[in-house]
Design a protein around this motif. Sequence first.
Motif, short mmCIF file in Angstrom:
data_model
loop_
_atom_site.label_atom_id
_atom_site.label_comp_id
_atom_site.label_asym_id
_atom_site.label_seq_id
_atom_site.Cartn_x
_atom_site.Cartn_y
_atom_site.Cartn_z
N LEU A 1 0.83 -1.21 0.00
CA LEU A 1 0.00 0.00 0.00
C LEU A 1 0.86 1.25 0.00
CD1 LEU A 1 -2.85 -0.65 2.58
CD2 LEU A 1 -3.05 -0.25 0.12
N ALA B 1 -6.03 -0.13 3.53
CA ALA B 1 -6.26 -0.06 2.08
C ALA B 1 -7.41 0.89 1.77
CB ALA B 1 -6.56 -1.46 1.54
N LEU B 2 -8.45 0.79 2.58
CA LEU B 2 -9.60 1.67 2.37
C LEU B 2 -9.19 3.13 2.58
CD1 LEU B 2 -12.65 1.61 1.84
CD2 LEU B 2 -12.99 1.71 4.31
N TRP C 1 -7.21 4.33 -0.25
CA TRP C 1 -8.05 4.61 -1.43
C TRP C 1 -8.70 5.98 -1.29
CZ3 TRP C 1 -13.41 5.21 -2.18
CH2 TRP C 1 -13.81 5.19 -3.53
N PHE D 1 -7.78 9.04 -3.89
CA PHE D 1 -8.76 9.44 -4.91
C PHE D 1 -9.83 10.39 -4.41
CE2 PHE D 1 -7.30 5.12 -6.04
CZ PHE D 1 -6.50 5.49 -7.11
N HIS E 1 -2.83 0.33 -7.13
CA HIS E 1 -4.16 0.68 -6.65
C HIS E 1 -4.39 -0.04 -5.33
CE1 HIS E 1 -8.47 1.02 -6.35
NE2 HIS E 1 -8.45 1.91 -7.34
N PRO E 2 -4.93 0.66 -4.32
CA PRO E 2 -5.06 0.03 -3.00
C PRO E 2 -5.83 -1.29 -3.05
CG PRO E 2 -5.54 2.36 -2.85
CD PRO E 2 -5.35 2.07 -4.30
N LEU E 3 -6.92 -1.33 -3.81
CA LEU E 3 -7.70 -2.56 -3.84
C LEU E 3 -6.98 -3.61 -4.67
CD1 LEU E 3 -11.16 -0.84 -4.19
CD2 LEU E 3 -9.85 -1.40 -2.14
#
Lengths: 380, 357, 306
Positions: free
Chosen positions: B74, B212-213, B216, B220, B297-299
């Motif tokens: 991450l 991660a959330l 994100w 973004f 990308h985090p996800l």
Amino acid sequence: MNHRTFLKQLALGALVAAAGLTACSKKEAPPPAPTPVAAPAPAKPAPLKAAFIYVGPVGDAGYSFAHDEGRKFAAAQLGDKVVTTYVEKVAEGPDAERVIRDLATQGNKIIFATSFGFGDSMVKVAKDFPDVYFEHATGYKTAPNLRVYEARFHEGAYLAGIVAGKMTRTNTLGFVASFPIPEVLRNIDAYTLGAQSVNPKVKTKVVWVGAWFDPPKETEAAKSLINGGADVLLQNTDSTAVLQEAERSKKYAFGWDSDMSAFAPKAHLGSVALNWGGYYVKAINDVLDHTWKTGETKWGVKEGMTDLVKVADFVPADVKAKVDAARQGLKDGTLAVFTGPVVDNTGKVQLAKGVVADDKWLGSVNFYVKGVEGKVPAGK
Amino acid sequence: MIRLEARTAPSQLMGVLSPLLAFATTMLVAGAIFAALGKDPLQGLQVFVLEPFNGLRALSELGLKSTPLILCALGLALSYRSNVWNIGAEGQFLMGAIAGGGLALWVTTAELAIPKLAFFPLLVVAGALGGAAWASIVALLRDRFNANEILVSLMLVYIANLLLSWLVFGPWKDPNGFNFPQTVSFAANTEVPRLIPGMRLGWGLPVALLAALAMWLFMFRTYRGMQLQVGGPAPLAARYAGFSSRAAIWTTLLVSGGLAGVAGAFEVAGPMGQLTPHVSSGYGFTAIIVAFVGRLHPLGTILASLVLSTFLIGGELAQSRLGLPSALTGIFQGVLLLALLACDTLVQYRPRWSRSS
Amino acid sequence: MNQLALLVAATLSAGTPLALAGLGLLLNERAGVLNLGSEGIMLVAAVAGFGTALLTGNEWAAFAAGALAGAALSAVFGWLVIWLNTNQYATGLAISLFGSGFSAFVGIDLVGKQLVETPAPSVPLLRDLPFLGEALFKQHPMVYLVMTLAGAAAWFLYRTRAGLVLRAVGESPASAHALGYPVRRIRLAAVLAGGALCGVAGAYLSVVYTPLWVEGMVAGRGWIALALTVFATWRPARLLLGAYLFGGVTMLQLFLQAQGVQVAPQFMTMLPYVATVVVLVLISSNPLWIRLNMPASLGKPFFPGA
């Protein structure tokens, strides 16, 4: 130059892939692993499943190799009564527990973990699988279904010492060591005591490499010892590097773990070999016969778990006779490697006169005997 | 002749297809190797790819293995997006492990009766501080002396490794551990709380998922996060975006170092329960691969770390189930990544038939 | 005195594989490409070299095989990185991963095999010099070859047109492109040469230094070679010195042990890395120095204005 012929690159890629595949397919013989699930014959009981985990690759030609030879021996001896599996290169950490647990879940009834660092994982998994038997090499923690076994490796080192003491011209022996744990210190001390039993003037130099297996570094350590005046080397690291360096420098050395005579025809004085097969047969039989009990097993020259094998032809007969005599003594119990007085290299008496070391004493050796140079790293 | 032609905009379709294509390639190679070794390819693939998902315990192990990868990747995704090339997550992971392990060791030897739930946040903080402190050296040298962060962060990996080795061989060695290079086993109250009784998966995974959330959202949904990605350390572009390059260096390095440090702390206080010289099995380096496979990308990182963990565990299972050599894991991982990197070209470029040679 | 001579000799020999790989990576990096796959490349080359030595009994054939294997694997790397513009770090690491796995896999049958021992080489006449003979002139030819190679690399980089172009490509690929140089091909050539040298280093390890094959036997030397290029600020002569320093620290620590002196080996091993960081900080803090020393486009992809 901004347009690229994609085909050309594709062809290049395919070529490399093809080269890779050819290399693979050339390797016809799969690694020596058994077919895991043999269909049980209707009349006979299903074979017992036994699993082994190794810390190194089975191809290390040393420690893990010796265990795998033991596994193969047991499989051959017991025939269709047993099916064996192994997992190699298991890191001594969180991965070990997963591997052991998985082996237990897979229906293995006996699991051998062959390195010290697997101990805690074995304890944890053993608790959760009371009807599976666990065997941990060189460990010390036991449970009702977890027992430990080890080889009195130092007896083999002592026999090697006898040869070394007679063959040295500089009266200086060298030892390439891994980690300063009791097992390794016992080997250094036993090697020195063996040599001193035939040549009181012998000194031993020790170099620690901080690894069980790092061939280039083992080579460098051997070189340092030879340059320091040592002319007969022993190691308890697991590769053939030390022996090969001795061959190149026209000195002597021993094999370790398994018969390494082929690697250095001129330097090889003998190999301190391990033979785990006998124990593996016994342990599996214990399960088959329902006689498995927890405890500690320490086997040495007497039981054939360790020995000095393949003593070189050029070793004089009188030296061989001395080795044979000592071996006989170890077998019939008239000789023990650590018999008092044992004095360390600071002059302190570690074992009083006439006392024969017991397992507890052996398990806590953390000193160099008189004649070994230097200090045990960070030892107390 | 096929030639590559730059697309005006990255292809959405290829963005999705590329990983699938890479995966298919890997499976083909794997199947071929299985066949060459005289094994049933389908059975082999089943063990390698599906078996790691078989059952609750398998899933718990997969989560356990993925946790450090997600956390490390991450932070790396953020710094790579910002054009800061931290490749020393391994060192930051180790320093987090030393900090977290040191804290647990202190609680253990001082026999402090601190409850498990109270220790957990302390552990997170210790790990984050350890990792961030190590990364701050990189940031400082980059910011103050303009020293290349790729090289400094890489050098610090070696140094962290040796520091750990010195600690467990020397001052932190278990006095009753038979001289083995390891600390005492940590007290039970320092252990990362577990999610499912009897399984090894701990709170590390939810923390990683939350991170991660959060990442994100930051990337973004916040102005600062967007700025960071536009600006990076390139002074001109950043000034244009109204964001200082110094801030980009410090923010990304501290965040990525901190996350890697937390991962290290979870590993020692979780499945290890003690410090040894082998705390990391290269998680920090694997995470670089994870970050790229996950498209920064985090996800994506979550998915990518699952894939890499699957191969690792699948490799073990293939040994015990099928008697295959352990070396296959490295081959498959390597092939997957190389194939993915190659296929990713199709996201940016369009293969075109053309008559010109 | 003799002890010192032996220490020097051992250092030269230990530094040789590091210098070989380091020089290769230096060429790579001078062209602007950072190859983190060196460890994997060396491993594949080590197994290829060992296998060839086993078959042919000729160590020079083994070096050639190592070079070939190294070049082949770095060709994959170069193709991905230079043409497909994949990320250099991720690709390098993937190559490393693949290389360690692949070498272990194809090497399974080579474990435990042994090579025919070749007599220890030495330089006639000179080997009989007091001190110097022992220290310098009882070495494998590769030890001298790598010294020559470092000189050749320096000459190539600073005295030839091709070297100038290579450096220009690493400094500013865009300007080199504008001048009409095929940037990508030049980079690929540098990557191939670098891989080949890493390959010779790997083969030297498995055929000469420790004549055996076991998986993972390169044991981190590929990573050390990467550190060396920075330590040397991308200068071949300094790289050679650096390789001897890295090799010497290890040997010194083992030597001291053999003399009965105990040191904390971790700190001694740490020194070269700390020194590398210090060197990097020193050259970077001065804009002029850094421009003189570090390839400006290192690690950055080049898109020829599509």
